[in-house]
Write a protein that holds these residues in place. Sequence first.
Motif, mmCIF file in Angstrom:
data_model
loop_
_atom_site.group_PDB
_atom_site.id
_atom_site.type_symbol
_atom_site.label_atom_id
_atom_site.label_comp_id
_atom_site.label_asym_id
_atom_site.label_seq_id
_atom_site.Cartn_x
_atom_site.Cartn_y
_atom_site.Cartn_z
ATOM 1 N N UNK A 27 0.830 -1.192 0.000
ATOM 2 C CA UNK A 27 0.000 0.000 0.000
ATOM 3 C C UNK A 27 0.872 1.251 0.000
ATOM 4 N N UNK A 28 0.470 2.219 -0.780
ATOM 5 C CA UNK A 28 1.218 3.468 -0.880
ATOM 6 C C UNK A 28 1.291 4.163 0.472
ATOM 7 N N UNK A 29 2.494 4.574 0.841
ATOM 8 C CA UNK A 29 2.741 5.321 2.071
ATOM 9 C C UNK A 29 3.511 6.582 1.702
ATOM 10 N N UNK A 30 2.807 7.703 1.494
ATOM 11 C CA UNK A 30 3.495 8.916 1.024
ATOM 12 C C UNK A 30 4.705 9.301 1.873
ATOM 13 N N UNK A 31 4.588 9.195 3.184
ATOM 14 C CA UNK A 31 5.708 9.582 4.041
ATOM 15 C C UNK A 31 6.927 8.696 3.804
ATOM 16 N N UNK A 33 7.363 6.655 0.999
ATOM 17 C CA UNK A 33 7.636 6.347 -0.405
ATOM 18 C C UNK A 33 8.030 7.547 -1.259
ATOM 19 N N UNK A 34 7.654 8.752 -0.846
ATOM 20 C CA UNK A 34 7.793 9.916 -1.722
ATOM 21 C C UNK A 34 9.227 10.162 -2.164
ATOM 22 N N UNK A 35 10.173 10.061 -1.239
ATOM 23 C CA UNK A 35 11.571 10.343 -1.600
ATOM 24 C C UNK A 35 12.061 9.393 -2.685
ATOM 25 N N UNK A 59 6.984 16.880 -11.090
ATOM 26 C CA UNK A 59 6.816 17.729 -9.926
ATOM 27 C C UNK A 59 8.041 18.607 -9.689
ATOM 28 N N UNK A 60 7.776 19.776 -9.126
ATOM 29 C CA UNK A 60 8.844 20.747 -8.903
ATOM 30 C C UNK A 60 9.867 20.242 -7.886
ATOM 31 N N UNK A 61 9.361 19.502 -6.886
ATOM 32 C CA UNK A 61 10.248 18.986 -5.845
ATOM 33 C C UNK A 61 9.565 17.821 -5.136
ATOM 34 N N UNK A 62 10.276 17.232 -4.181
ATOM 35 C CA UNK A 62 9.739 16.077 -3.461
ATOM 36 C C UNK A 62 8.484 16.434 -2.674
ATOM 37 N N UNK A 63 8.441 17.640 -2.154
ATOM 38 C CA UNK A 63 7.294 18.054 -1.349
ATOM 39 C C UNK A 63 6.017 18.072 -2.187
ATOM 40 N N UNK A 64 6.143 18.551 -3.427
ATOM 41 C CA UNK A 64 4.979 18.582 -4.308
ATOM 42 C C UNK A 64 4.534 17.163 -4.683
ATOM 43 N N UNK A 65 5.491 16.272 -4.889
ATOM 44 C CA UNK A 65 5.118 14.896 -5.192
ATOM 45 C C UNK A 65 4.479 14.244 -3.974
ATOM 46 N N UNK A 66 4.987 14.530 -2.799
ATOM 47 C CA UNK A 66 4.404 13.996 -1.572
ATOM 48 C C UNK A 66 2.951 14.446 -1.439
ATOM 49 N N UNK A 70 -0.274 11.987 -1.369
ATOM 50 C CA UNK A 70 -1.208 12.059 -0.243
ATOM 51 C C UNK A 70 -2.635 12.270 -0.732
ATOM 52 N N UNK A 71 -2.796 13.079 -1.770
ATOM 53 C CA UNK A 71 -4.123 13.296 -2.348
ATOM 54 C C UNK A 71 -4.662 12.006 -2.943
ATOM 55 N N UNK A 72 -3.800 11.228 -3.586
ATOM 56 C CA UNK A 72 -4.226 9.930 -4.112
ATOM 57 C C UNK A 72 -4.763 9.060 -2.988
#
Length: 223
Positions: A27-31, A33-35, A59-66, A70-72
């Motif tokens: 399962x996706x875990x943004x915290x 998996x994002x990096x 995405x501009x940076x990791x924060x934006x991808x995170x 998270x929205x997903x």
Amino acid sequence: MSELLSRTSWPFPDIGQLEGKHVAVTLLNPDGDADDLYEVSHAREEYKSLWKYMHAGPFRDKENMHAWLSERNRREGERFYSVVSKDLRKKVGMIGIMNISTTDGRAELGTIWYSPLVQKTKVNTEVTYLFLRYLFDDLKYRRIEWKCDNQNESSKRTALRMGFLYEGLFHQHMVVKGRNRDTAWFAMLDSEWPERKANFGRFLTEENVSLTRLNSLLSPERK
């Protein structure tokens, strides 16, 4: 006369993890998996092309991808997963189970992307196989869909290679990144799964086997 079905509901997909020879899916875990997911999809400029037909990114940076991941995860009635390549020992992409209808036994595999690091390997094929096996064999779903931008020739070829059948084109279906999207629609039915399952099995266990060729020998139309 329409066939009267013996059931009127199917279980909601509740996958914690799936594992194959080449991949592990969780399962996706943004915290967590994002990096890694940002790195394998943005480390080089050419990697960013994988986002061309996606609803978001690059995405501009990791924060934006995170924030996007998270929205997903907040989308009600859908499930998203990260994919680990066992050979590379790192996360290399993601996939979602979307448009789930437990009253119809139907779902869509979507939001699929993989890093160029594993493209043209067996990662995508095995992940798709694991989800199809779970949905068809374990949950007894009736129909699994695959949809993509009609300009995305790679995704359309992949759908056919996996054994999905083309069902038509939805003109002006969406607006994505400010552009019109005509959506190509593919699906696989439970009655078609046994032959496709056998072909997946051959491809994933034998050498020098073409899944495209195996599935091309099956009927290209439904009776």
